[in-house]
Write a protein that holds these residues in place. Structure first.
Motif, mmCIF file in Angstrom:
data_model
loop_
_atom_site.group_PDB
_atom_site.id
_atom_site.type_symbol
_atom_site.label_atom_id
_atom_site.label_comp_id
_atom_site.label_asym_id
_atom_site.label_seq_id
_atom_site.Cartn_x
_atom_site.Cartn_y
_atom_site.Cartn_z
ATOM 1 N N GLY A 93 15.050 -4.796 -12.413
ATOM 2 C CA GLY A 93 14.159 -3.983 -11.589
ATOM 3 C C GLY A 93 12.835 -4.695 -11.340
ATOM 4 N N ARG A 94 12.301 -5.337 -12.367
ATOM 5 C CA ARG A 94 11.059 -6.098 -12.211
ATOM 6 C C ARG A 94 11.243 -7.256 -11.227
ATOM 7 N NH1 ARG A 94 11.025 -5.760 -18.008
ATOM 8 N NH2 ARG A 94 9.705 -4.021 -18.628
ATOM 9 N N SER A 95 12.414 -7.852 -11.246
ATOM 10 C CA SER A 95 12.701 -8.959 -10.331
ATOM 11 C C SER A 95 12.651 -8.483 -8.882
ATOM 12 C CB SER A 95 14.070 -9.549 -10.667
ATOM 13 O OG SER A 95 14.418 -10.543 -9.749
ATOM 14 N N ALA A 96 13.180 -7.305 -8.629
ATOM 15 C CA ALA A 96 13.129 -6.760 -7.271
ATOM 16 C C ALA A 96 11.685 -6.456 -6.880
ATOM 17 C CB ALA A 96 14.001 -5.507 -7.166
ATOM 18 N N PHE A 97 10.945 -5.814 -7.785
ATOM 19 C CA PHE A 97 9.553 -5.483 -7.476
ATOM 20 C C PHE A 97 8.703 -6.745 -7.314
ATOM 21 C CE2 PHE A 97 5.182 -4.179 -8.643
ATOM 22 C CZ PHE A 97 4.954 -3.339 -7.558
ATOM 23 N N ALA A 98 9.077 -7.817 -7.975
ATOM 24 C CA ALA A 98 8.334 -9.075 -7.854
ATOM 25 C C ALA A 98 8.292 -9.553 -6.406
ATOM 26 C CB ALA A 98 8.940 -10.150 -8.754
ATOM 27 N N GLN A 99 9.320 -9.256 -5.649
ATOM 28 C CA GLN A 99 9.339 -9.656 -4.237
ATOM 29 C C GLN A 99 8.285 -8.885 -3.445
ATOM 30 O OE1 GLN A 99 10.967 -12.326 -3.297
ATOM 31 N NE2 GLN A 99 11.592 -12.427 -5.434
ATOM 32 N N VAL A 100 8.096 -7.618 -3.783
ATOM 33 C CA VAL A 100 7.062 -6.810 -3.148
ATOM 34 C C VAL A 100 5.684 -7.376 -3.520
ATOM 35 C CG1 VAL A 100 6.100 -4.480 -2.919
ATOM 36 C CG2 VAL A 100 8.570 -4.775 -3.249
ATOM 37 N N ARG A 101 5.526 -7.713 -4.792
ATOM 38 C CA ARG A 101 4.247 -8.268 -5.255
ATOM 39 C C ARG A 101 3.946 -9.601 -4.571
ATOM 40 N NH1 ARG A 101 3.543 -7.978 -11.596
ATOM 41 N NH2 ARG A 101 1.337 -7.868 -11.094
ATOM 42 N N GLY A 114 -8.528 -6.293 2.344
ATOM 43 C CA GLY A 114 -9.833 -5.651 2.180
ATOM 44 C C GLY A 114 -10.327 -5.840 0.764
ATOM 45 N N ASN A 115 -10.764 -4.753 0.149
ATOM 46 C CA ASN A 115 -11.251 -4.849 -1.223
ATOM 47 C C ASN A 115 -10.184 -4.466 -2.236
ATOM 48 O OD1 ASN A 115 -11.170 -2.131 -0.763
ATOM 49 N ND2 ASN A 115 -13.279 -1.706 -1.368
ATOM 50 N N ARG A 116 -8.957 -4.404 -1.802
ATOM 51 C CA ARG A 116 -7.835 -4.072 -2.694
ATOM 52 C C ARG A 116 -7.152 -5.348 -3.160
ATOM 53 N NH1 ARG A 116 -8.600 1.020 -4.304
ATOM 54 N NH2 ARG A 116 -8.966 2.340 -2.519
ATOM 55 N N GLY A 117 -6.691 -5.302 -4.408
ATOM 56 C CA GLY A 117 -5.943 -6.427 -4.947
ATOM 57 C C GLY A 117 -4.478 -6.345 -4.550
ATOM 58 N N ALA A 118 -3.783 -7.426 -4.786
ATOM 59 C CA ALA A 118 -2.363 -7.502 -4.431
ATOM 60 C C ALA A 118 -1.536 -6.428 -5.134
ATOM 61 C CB ALA A 118 -1.819 -8.888 -4.751
ATOM 62 N N ASP A 119 -1.848 -6.131 -6.390
ATOM 63 C CA ASP A 119 -1.063 -5.112 -7.096
ATOM 64 C C ASP A 119 -1.215 -3.742 -6.460
ATOM 65 O OD1 ASP A 119 0.005 -6.972 -8.821
ATOM 66 O OD2 ASP A 119 -1.272 -6.417 -10.519
ATOM 67 N N VAL A 121 -1.851 -3.179 -3.289
ATOM 68 C CA VAL A 121 -1.130 -3.249 -2.013
ATOM 69 C C VAL A 121 0.382 -3.193 -2.251
ATOM 70 C CG1 VAL A 121 -0.683 -4.704 0.013
ATOM 71 C CG2 VAL A 121 -3.018 -4.433 -0.860
ATOM 72 N N ALA A 122 0.844 -3.855 -3.304
ATOM 73 C CA ALA A 122 2.276 -3.817 -3.638
ATOM 74 C C ALA A 122 2.696 -2.395 -4.014
ATOM 75 C CB ALA A 122 2.580 -4.775 -4.788
ATOM 76 N N LEU A 123 1.891 -1.744 -4.815
ATOM 77 C CA LEU A 123 2.221 -0.380 -5.227
ATOM 78 C C LEU A 123 2.222 0.575 -4.039
ATOM 79 C CD1 LEU A 123 2.882 1.528 -7.553
ATOM 80 C CD2 LEU A 123 0.421 1.850 -7.880
ATOM 81 N N ALA A 124 1.247 0.449 -3.155
ATOM 82 C CA ALA A 124 1.201 1.303 -1.966
ATOM 83 C C ALA A 124 2.442 1.096 -1.101
ATOM 84 C CB ALA A 124 -0.064 1.028 -1.163
ATOM 85 N N GLY A 125 2.806 -0.155 -0.911
ATOM 86 C CA GLY A 125 3.993 -0.443 -0.105
ATOM 87 C C GLY A 125 5.259 0.079 -0.750
ATOM 88 N N TRP A 126 5.396 -0.172 -2.047
ATOM 89 C CA TRP A 126 6.608 0.274 -2.740
ATOM 90 C C TRP A 126 6.728 1.792 -2.714
ATOM 91 C CZ3 TRP A 126 7.294 1.199 -8.540
ATOM 92 C CH2 TRP A 126 8.640 1.469 -8.833
ATOM 93 N N CYS A 127 5.646 2.479 -3.041
ATOM 94 C CA CYS A 127 5.698 3.940 -3.059
ATOM 95 C C CYS A 127 6.030 4.503 -1.681
ATOM 96 C CB CYS A 127 4.372 4.519 -3.556
ATOM 97 S SG CYS A 127 4.085 4.251 -5.317
ATOM 98 N N THR A 128 5.443 3.935 -0.657
ATOM 99 C CA THR A 128 5.707 4.398 0.708
ATOM 100 C C THR A 128 7.170 4.185 1.085
ATOM 101 O OG1 THR A 128 3.429 3.941 1.357
ATOM 102 C CG2 THR A 128 5.063 4.072 3.128
ATOM 103 N N VAL A 129 7.644 2.966 0.898
ATOM 104 C CA VAL A 129 9.016 2.639 1.312
ATOM 105 C C VAL A 129 10.038 3.329 0.417
ATOM 106 C CG1 VAL A 129 10.657 0.740 1.566
ATOM 107 C CG2 VAL A 129 8.331 0.495 2.407
ATOM 108 N N HIS A 130 9.777 3.351 -0.887
ATOM 109 C CA HIS A 130 10.725 4.011 -1.789
ATOM 110 C C HIS A 130 10.811 5.502 -1.490
ATOM 111 C CE1 HIS A 130 13.211 4.588 -5.299
ATOM 112 N NE2 HIS A 130 12.493 5.669 -5.538
ATOM 113 N N GLY A 131 9.677 6.106 -1.208
ATOM 114 C CA GLY A 131 9.686 7.525 -0.856
ATOM 115 C C GLY A 131 10.526 7.784 0.383
ATOM 116 N N LEU A 132 10.332 6.991 1.418
ATOM 117 C CA LEU A 132 11.121 7.163 2.636
ATOM 118 C C LEU A 132 12.597 6.881 2.372
ATOM 119 C CD1 LEU A 132 11.332 7.803 5.623
ATOM 120 C CD2 LEU A 132 10.750 5.409 6.105
ATOM 121 N N ALA A 133 12.886 5.834 1.618
ATOM 122 C CA ALA A 133 14.285 5.508 1.311
ATOM 123 C C ALA A 133 14.950 6.656 0.550
ATOM 124 C CB ALA A 133 14.366 4.216 0.502
#
Length: 168
Positions: A93-101, A114-119, A121-133
């Motif tokens: 599971g971490r390996s899959a999330f690593a691609q998002v990171r 902006g003033n956000r770090g990569a983590d 941004v990764a969490l925002a993307g994952w939560c958004t896409v996972h929720g829709l999926a």
């Protein structure tokens, strides 16, 4: 186990030569699912030289995996299975999330977070896409908001990348 063995074309006892029990077999199937997801996300990320396109490509690949494997996707994220007993599953599971990171890191390196770090941004993307999926896999989208799933994905991606605040 019997059904899995039958589907594989082997005897009912054959899986027990490779797996301790049903749970171990299930964990192996879920591991394979996460590895397949990680590969799809990696390929999508690598296919796009532009960091925004790569980040969105990862999201599209995630949605594509869920749509192509709805039962596997649901099982991979089900709360009914104790992943803590299977460290190899957590690693997959971490390996899959690593691609998002990695996609989010490329955005950060390009100065696009902006003033956000990569983590973040990764969490925002994952939560958004996972929720829709998850909503799509559970066939809930059409009952709540009758919209084409691809349109919903693109709208969410646009909001994720552009934000909702008006630009001055």
């Amino acid at each position: 186990m019997r059904a899995a063995a039958q589907a594989a074309g082997v005897s009912a006892a054959a899986p027990y030569r490779h797996f301790k029990d049903r749970e171990a077999l299930y964990a192996a199937v879920l591991c394979d699912g996460f590895q397949e997801l990680a590969t799809a996300l990696h390929e999508a990320r690598e296919a796009q030289p532009d960091p925004v396109a790569a980040y969105l490509g990862v999201g599209r690949a995630y949605l594509g995996f869920a749509a192509a494997h709805p039962r596997l996707f649901a099982a991979m994220f089900s709360a009914d299975f104790n992943r803590m007993l299977h460290p190899e599953l957590l690693d997959a599971g971490r390996s899959a999330f690593a691609q998002v990171r990695e996609a989010a890191r490329a955005l950060e390196q390009a100065g696009l977070t902006g003033n956000r770090g990569a983590d973040d941004v990764a969490l925002a993307g994952w939560c958004t896409v996972h929720g829709l999926a998850s909503i799509q896999v559970d066939d809930l989208l059409q009952h709540v908001l009758p919209v084409d799933p691809l349109h919903a994905a693109e709208a969410l991606f646009s909001i994720l990348v552009e934000g909702i605040a008006p630009r001055s």
